[in-house]
Each structure stands twice: as structure tokens, then as C-alpha cells.
Design a protein around this motif. Structure first.
Motif, PDB file in Angstrom:
ATOM      1  N   PHE A 198      24.317  -8.283 -60.311  1.00  0.00           N
ATOM      2  CA  PHE A 198      23.982  -7.112 -61.107  1.00  0.00           C
ATOM      3  C   PHE A 198      25.250  -6.690 -61.841  1.00  0.00           C
ATOM      4  O   PHE A 198      26.310  -6.533 -61.237  1.00  0.00           O
ATOM      5  N   VAL A 209      21.408  -8.830 -65.354  1.00  0.00           N
ATOM      6  CA  VAL A 209      21.793  -9.945 -64.502  1.00  0.00           C
ATOM      7  C   VAL A 209      22.630 -10.893 -65.348  1.00  0.00           C
ATOM      8  O   VAL A 209      22.189 -11.331 -66.414  1.00  0.00           O
ATOM      9  N   LEU A 267      16.638  -9.385 -57.920  1.00  0.00           N
ATOM     10  CA  LEU A 267      16.947  -8.790 -59.224  1.00  0.00           C
ATOM     11  C   LEU A 267      16.053  -9.355 -60.316  1.00  0.00           C
ATOM     12  O   LEU A 267      15.709  -8.659 -61.278  1.00  0.00           O
ATOM     13  N   TYR A 302      16.896 -15.478 -66.130  1.00  0.00           N
ATOM     14  CA  TYR A 302      17.267 -16.084 -64.856  1.00  0.00           C
ATOM     15  C   TYR A 302      16.046 -16.578 -64.080  1.00  0.00           C
ATOM     16  O   TYR A 302      16.186 -17.366 -63.152  1.00  0.00           O
ATOM     17  N   PHE A 308      25.818 -15.268 -60.236  1.00  0.00           N
ATOM     18  CA  PHE A 308      25.230 -14.161 -60.981  1.00  0.00           C
ATOM     19  C   PHE A 308      25.258 -12.921 -60.090  1.00  0.00           C
ATOM     20  O   PHE A 308      25.398 -13.002 -58.873  1.00  0.00           O
ATOM     21  N   ALA A 330      16.977 -10.584 -66.737  1.00  0.00           N
ATOM     22  CA  ALA A 330      16.244 -10.937 -65.522  1.00  0.00           C
ATOM     23  C   ALA A 330      15.239 -12.048 -65.791  1.00  0.00           C
ATOM     24  O   ALA A 330      15.094 -12.984 -64.990  1.00  0.00           O
TER      25      ALA A 330
END
Length: 417
Positions: free
Chosen positions: A266, A298, A188, A200, A264, A197
Motif C-alpha cells: 500500500f 498498490v 489490497l 495487480y 508491492f 489494484a
């Protein structure tokens, strides 16, 4: 990309739709004819996109001479705009193109075509039109600002449809399936259009800090007005102390450390009942469908539950049912994750799947429901605190949640962007 204006596709006077344009977008399917669906308007969600609802006739699968296929579609377009680009609203088109097919989730509408441009914010999509539908948020009563415009119709809209508690149970079931599909899935991070995204990946500090500063500036302005005795909102002292503590904790380094200590997945990103439609209402086939995927990203999955509850559910009803509803989500999520580990779906997991399931206990889920919901709404409230009386409703919702779950302001999380 270059979005064609709706006025060139749809003749508003005759209701005829450009079949050649639709055929180009739905290739290899040939559109024989199309027209505007009479009497249907957008209901539900807070999307800024422009909609037209269409009746489309496609050539049969076997080509000429085959049985024609009739489909109801929603044509959704977002024009280029600085605000759309800043908010990344084109990500919904990327969601339908890249992630929706992998979800195998009945709650996500089918998309026949989508394209978007994150740099400009423009997007266009041809999505399954959800017929005989009503926004699930209307079932939560006249108190919610989303329902003020339909107060006179709430009786007819709610009759024979689910209660707020049942609606929440069904919503949490869909979120459990949505979250399980890409649980702890690091691929992701490579989808740059997904909100969060880059964070992360450990990148994008400036964007994260800018979003935090935007909310902090709103809170500072609200605080200055309150301290000057000019406040239009009735501020709750405990909420004020909690927001002061939360904004005092903003730190990119701490965020990076915290995110590594919680799961975590989606996420929908804009979890509230008006972003779902109750379709085919009052029939055996009635079901809940998710809409408006402009904020997908995310993030912490259980955070969505807290955001949803604070948004719509009356505090007394929340107190009576939140434990069972969160437990139901956790049970369904756990079962879905175990099925994925057994090879029945999913991709991109890292590490021991069973260990991931075991680590996300019901208590851990509950703690994230509280921290995520509180942190998300701490970020939201200063963004629209001047919109009285709308802001007063959400202030009161958040204040009740914080009194119930965060007795000591020192235990507040930092705002969740």
C-alpha cells in the motif's frame, strides 16, 4: 451520495457552522456548537478539494452533564466533476474509512467521518485539523515551484524547523511504516478504489494503457516542438534519450511480468514533501504528518522514495545523502516487517514472511529507488511540459537524477503510471 454545498453548512458572514449537520455526520457524538477557526487557511499539498477549518464542541462522552470536548477539524469537500471521477479523487474518503484505522500510524490524521463516490469524484470528510503546521516542502528552499509564492516568508517559515535532509529522513520513516502495514498483502487487490489494484489482479489493461498513452502523447508533442526548433524548455540530450527509450518500452505484458518480480505494498501514491505537514512546530511535540491521500494505491514501495527525491531535493544535496537516507528507510522497513512476522501487527501476508524480508535487500531497495523514481517522473514530465518555468525545474531535477543513475538510456524502465 449527495454532497451538501459548503455554503449551506458554513455561514461565511457569521462564521457559525451547522451543528445539526455535523451531529448527523459524527453520530453518535452530539455537536453542541461549531464555528470557523479564524485566520487559518490550507497550507501544503496539491489537493483540489475545498476546505473549511472548524472549532467544534462535542457533548461529553457520558452525555449531558459530561465534560465537553473541544476539537479542531478540517471539513474537506470535493464536488462532482468529470476530472475528479477520471482521477479517482474520491479514494481519499475510502482510505480514511477502510484503511487508515488499520495503519496505527501517528503520521496519518484522525478522520471522524468520510464518504465518497468514485463514479462522480465527490467526497466529504471531517479530518483532524493539524494546528501550528507548515508544509514540509518549504524547508527545501526557494528553487522549488511549490515555494515561489512564499519566497519572501521562507526565512521565518524555516527558522527552528528541520533541514531538507532531516525532513526527508522523517518522511522516509513514515513511508517505511506505511509500506510495512500492508506489505505483499493481496487483499489490497480487492479494494477496487485503490489505484492500481485492478492492474495487480491482471485486469484493467485499457485504463493502464490509456494513462500511458496520455503521457506518451504529451512526450510526442514536446518532441515535435523541440525538433521544430520551437522548444520553450531547454531539453537535456541525455534526458531526451532516456524518455525516448522509456516510452519505447511500454507494454502491458512486460508490466505484468515486471510487477511480479518486485515487492508491492500500500503506497501514498503522491510522495513529495508538500504532501506532509510539520506540526506543532518549534515545540518538543513537533512531528511530521502525511496529508492528501487522493492517489493511494498498490505499487512498488521504494518507488515513492525516488519520486520524493526528484520532486524537491537539490541534486547536490541528494548526491551527498541519498544512500544514507535510502538505507535508513530500508532498515526501518525491515525491522517493521520482522515485527509483523512476530505477530505485532499487519494482516494478509502471503508466503514466508522472513523470506520476503530477506529478498528485499538494501541493494534491491536501491535499485527500485532508482528505477521507480526515474519511471514515475518519466510519466509525470510530459503531463505538464508546457507549464514553463515550472516544467523546467522538474526537467532539470529529473535530468540530474538520470545522469547520476542511468548512464545508458537503454537501461531505462518503462514509465511508471
Amino acid at each position: 451520495m449527495s454532497t451538501v454545498a459548503l455554503s449551506t453548512i458554513v455561514n461565511e458572514e457569521t462564521g457559525v457552522v451547522d451543528a445539526a449537520w455535523l451531529s448527523q455526520k459524527m453520530a453518535p457524538r452530539l455537536v453542541l456548537r461549531a464555528g470557523v477557526r479564524p485566520g487559518q487557511e490550507k497550507m501544503g499539498g496539491m489537493s483540489a478539494g475545498e476546505f473549511r477549518f472548524l472549532d467544534v464542541v462535542l457533548e461529553g462522552e457520558g452525555g449531558e452533564g459530561g465534560e465537553e470536548e473541544h476539537v479542531a477539524l478540517a471539513l474537506k469537500q470535493s464536488a462532482p466533476s468529470a476530472n475528479g471521477a477520471m482521477m479517482g479523487l474520491a479514494r481519499e474518503a475510502f482510505f480514511y474509512a477502510e484503511l487508515a484505522p488499520s495503519l496505527s500510524l501517528a503520521g496519518v490524521p484522525r478522520c471522524y467521518f468520510s464518504e465518497g463516490d468514485m463514479a462522480t469524484g465527490e467526497a466529504q470528510m471531517l479530518i483532524e485539523c493539524l494546528t501550528d503546521a507548515v508544509p514540509a516542502g518549504v524547508f527545501f528552499g526557494a528553487g522549488n515551484p511549490n515555494n515561489w509564492a512564499v519566497k519572501a516568508r521562507l526565512g521565518e517559515l524555516c527558522a527552528g524547523n528541520p533541514s531538507p535532509v532531516e525532513t526527508t529522513r522523517l518522511s522516509f520513516s513514515l513511508y517505511a511504516q506505511l509500506h510495512a502495514a500492508h506489505w505483499q498483502s493481496s487483499p489490497l487487490f480487492e479494494k477496487g478504489w485503490l489505484r492500481g489494484a485492478d492492474w495487480y489482479r491482471g485486469e484493467g489493461e485499457a485504463g493502464w494503457a490509456g494513462a500511458q498513452q496520455m503521457a506518451k502523447a504529451g512526450w510526442e508533442a514536446a518532441s515535435a516542438q523541440r525538433l521544430a526548433g520551437e522548444a520553450k524548455l531547454k531539453w537535456d540530450p541525455h534526458l531526451v534519450a532516456c524518455l525516448d527509450a522509456s516510452f519505447g518500452k511500454v507494454s502491458w505484458a512486460d508490466f505484468q511480468a515486471e510487477k511480479d518480480d518486485r515487492p508491492f505494498a500500500f503506497v501514498h501514491g503522491d510522495a513529495h514533501p508538500h504532501n506532509a505537514l510539520w506540526t506543532r512546530q518549534r515545540t518538543d511535540g513537533a512531528c511530521l504528518r502525511l496529508i492528501d491521500f487522493e492517489m493511494v494505491g498498490v505499487a512498488s514501495p521504494a518507488q515513492e522514495l525516488g519520486q520524493y527525491m526528484i520532486s524537491h531535493m537539490a541534486p547536490e544535496l541528494r548526491r551527498a545523502h541519498e544512500r544514507e537516507l535510502v538505507a535508513g528507510y530500508h532498515a526501518e522497513l525491515t525491522e517493521a516487517l520482522r515485527k509483523r512476522r512476530a505477530g505485532e501487527g499487519g494482516e494478509g501476508d502471503e508466503g514466508d514472511g522472513e523470506a520476503q524480508v530477506a529478498a528485499f535487500t538494501l541493494e534491491a531497495c536501491w535499485e527500485e529507488y532508482v528505477a521507480g523514481g526515474a519511471g514515475r517522473w518519466v510519466w509525470f514530465l510530459p503531463m505538464f511540459w508546457q507549464m514553463t518555468p515550472v516544467a523546467q525545474f522538474f526537467h532539470d531535477q529529473l535530468a540530474a537524477f538520470l545522469k547520476d543513475h542511468v548512464a545508458d538510456p537503454a537501461n531505462m524502465p518503462m514509465p511508471r503510471v
